[in-house]
Scaffold this active site. Sequence first.
Site, PDB file in Angstrom:
ATOM      1  CD  GLU A 127      -2.903   1.213   2.291  1.00 30.11           C
ATOM      2  OE1 GLU A 127      -2.823   0.375   3.197  1.00 30.11           O
ATOM      3  OE2 GLU A 127      -3.710   2.143   2.304  1.00 30.11           O
ATOM      4  CD  GLU A 304      -2.802  -2.053  10.690  1.00 29.69           C
ATOM      5  OE1 GLU A 304      -3.319  -2.226   9.567  1.00 29.69           O
ATOM      6  OE2 GLU A 304      -2.364  -0.941  11.076  1.00 29.69           O
TER       7      GLU A 304
HETATM    8  N1  B3K Z   1      -3.012   0.903   5.694  1.00 36.49           N
HETATM    9  C1  B3K Z   1      -1.674   1.085   6.194  1.00 36.49           C
HETATM   10  C2  B3K Z   1      -1.041   2.264   5.547  1.00 36.49           C
HETATM   11  C3  B3K Z   1       0.145   1.973   4.725  1.00 36.49           C
HETATM   12  C4  B3K Z   1       0.535   3.166   3.894  1.00 36.49           C
HETATM   13  C5  B3K Z   1       1.880   3.122   3.362  1.00 36.49           C
HETATM   14  N2  B3K Z   1       2.230   4.273   2.586  1.00 36.49           N
HETATM   15  C6  B3K Z   1      -1.636   1.220   7.676  1.00 36.49           C
HETATM   16  C7  B3K Z   1      -2.933   1.435   8.338  1.00 36.49           C
HETATM   17  O1  B3K Z   1      -3.483   2.504   8.335  1.00 36.49           O
HETATM   18  O2  B3K Z   1      -3.474   0.505   8.876  1.00 36.49           O
HETATM   19 ZN    ZN Z   2      -5.381   1.884   8.766  1.00 38.37          ZN
END
Ligand code: B3K
Ligand code: ZN
Length: 885
Positions: A127, A304
Amino acid sequence: MRTEQPKTIYLKDYKAPDYLIDETHLTFELHDDHTLVHAQLVMRRNPDAGTGLPPLVLDGQELELLSIKLDDAELSTGDYQLTEAHLTVQPGAASFVLDTSARIHPETNTALEGLYKSGKMFCTQCEAEGFRKITWYLDRPDVMSRFTTSLSADKQQYPILLSNGNPIASGEDEDGRHWATWEDPFKKPAYLFALVAGDLWCIEDTFTRASGKDVTLRIYVEPENIDKCQHAMNSLKKSMKWDEEVYGREYDLDIFMIVAVNDFNMGAMENKGLNIFNSSCVLAKAETATDAAHQRVEAVVAHEYFHNWTGNRVTCRDWFQLSLKEGFTVYRDAGFSADMNSATVKRIEDVAYLRTHQFAEDGGPMAHPVRPASFMEISNFYTLTVYEKGSEVVGMIRTLLGAEGFRKGSDLFFERHDGQAVTCDDFVKAMEDANGVDLTQFKRWYSQAGTPRLAVTEAFSEAEGTYSLTFRQSCPPTPESAEKLPFVIPVELGLLNAEGQDIPLQLKGEAEPGATSRVLSVTEAEQTFTFTGVKAKPLPSLLRGFSAPVKLSFPYNRDQLMFLMQHDSDGFNRWDAGQQLSVQVLQELIGQHQAGQPLNVDTRLITAFGTLLEDDSLDQAMVAEMLSLPGEAYLMELSEVADVEAIHAARDFTRQRIADELFDALLARYTASREVSRATPYEASAEHFARRSLQNIALSYLMLSGHDAVLQATLEQYEHCDNMTERLAALAVLVNSPFEAERAKALEAFAEHFKDNPLVMDQWFSVQAGSPLPGGLERVKALMQHPAFSVRNPNKVRALIGAFAGQNHINFHALDGSGYRFLADLVIELNALNPQIASRQLTPLTRWRKFGEARQALMKGELERIKASGSLSSDVFEVVSKSLA
Ligand code: B3K
Ligand code: ZN
């Protein structure tokens, strides 16, 4: 590194993808000096995107093409176009299979994006747009595909081979290598892909879902950390249960894995079934992690995990919609943490953070709406606005709809959009449809940047028994928009009588009085609400629980604030009244300092703090929060022009006065808490957190007395405790004290004892980087030479450089410009190694408009120097150019 100037991408230009990828079959051959990636993509024309067969343009970066086949026919150079960022081929049919083979180099990947090595382990971070560094792909979240992944590696070095979903096959080759195949039954965008290979140990547990089926839970770490996983496992099980109970969401695979890695740009990543975490957000045990670290582990594990529904099952259509998953998931993890610990303290911490940092972002050159309308580099938009303000926006929807209405809305959202890639509008629509309401005006929170101001005035008529509150809202211009339309601002409030009790509230036109706390919706630029049946002039308690992310002002005098501090039935507002009182007192001192007058602290503040210390009935965590003066960064945010020296002097002076005047009360509180701590083994529980936070804040005040007895108490605490919270607090107190010999000795002993534990050494770096004593920059430079420091490890950069530039204002903002020069040099170095980290570290320099002319010139000079320093990553280029615009 890119060779063209980065382009701005606009939300309004969104177009559905021309092609879809139904199946993705990946094979990885991991070697020490390269990795081979074979991708087989089963594709078809997107029926919703027009007719004909347009060229297929795949994203791909830093990939060496070895071979390419379309429906089994090998393509030669003339059959495709390959550029720095794309691979273009012409399909001959509406359905086809594309095979590519590439060589990549995870072993030299310092950007920590795509496939890379953290220590001896292979891992991924995809991501937002990292998958294109692994293979050619439609690397956008609205292309969702079923993935099968096979990986092979040397068995001895990499006994564990993981990817998303369920393991379906494994085996050994003759040459000492082995392989494993994983299949993920859920369609997902490429940003949720993950792979791990390494020599890892795990702890295992099971969770029984509400529907009865067991899930296997595993946390993988490097062998030396196997004793630090239990807290994360407990947090995971609590999260799974909470999401079933509060949102009705069950987990959907038979296995859920977390892997901890040392080199990670963010906190963690929600890859389907295989979360990859910064080790700082997994590892926690009493001896090595503070209470704050334990709470962060609990919150990030939950965050998460919650993404499995908000992000993975329902994902984002495009990256402008990032807050759809991040704002909602932060809102969910905040609710979880509130339920696990003290809800009021959690709210206080979140609001203090938002007001200090997100409000500053809203007032700076990178200001953007919760749903940005454009960006150059999406990595720059993982911001406090998208995350924290995004969470506030979800919270306001819940405040407007009520708990039940909100749950109906979230149920409808999941039911309607499971398996889809959707927008923030779709989320709001589900809330509207489930509740039969119109949130059209409310949606301005998604499209308008900036922090609204809400000025409130009152009018009381004794003759008529009415009390009116008039609200005037405005929002300052931000870089991309000058004019703002009125927001919907939910203001929760109560009215206190002279005894400090809430009176029942009756708005004009209502038949009878109702609840004592209620939510008013302010929707106009100016709007008056009149309460009837009010016999004596009340004192309003406004924006209870911080019901909207606005800057509210009401002309309270200090006696009224002291009254609210003691009597408000809303715990958050009791704290906030104390903060407002402190701000008034500190601003007065800042003025005195600027006028060259002697500093004089309003004794009412000291009295109020004294009352808090005497009252044994109050929650200790609340007392600790209330004893904490607003930080320097918040005072800077509140200033028109931030006077670094005056702010520092005012705050220091006030702390000293509190320490002097309340020494006995502080000592009594400290001694009582410390005695319990000494006699009770460590527990990561709300009650213990509360005790230690009060104990440690009391100690930090006491040390300002300079008494030898306090020094001895600090040394005693440092040496005779069973946990990092007490040890580190004692060390911090020593580091900021005038006792040079003891400080040096403790720092050395600490480093010697913990030199093999990188996360503990991060704390050791931070404590020193944050010390306001003179010579800060020299200390930081010396620490960069320490064997435990590495500029390639993001945690180290944050612990040392981030803490210095972000928290040590008096040293960083030195008027000779040395702090700025140092940071700019570092950004230039990091730009080549790790653009995402480089761009984050730049933040303090982007705030140059907040300061006086001399500092402005120096900061701008450094931004110019970075801009001229050569080939900039899109990350750094965007922030620097917007800051100078
Ligand atoms: N979704 C990831 C974010 C990662 C972004 C990297 N540039 C972490 C989170 O918000 O859970
Ligand atoms: Zn997140």
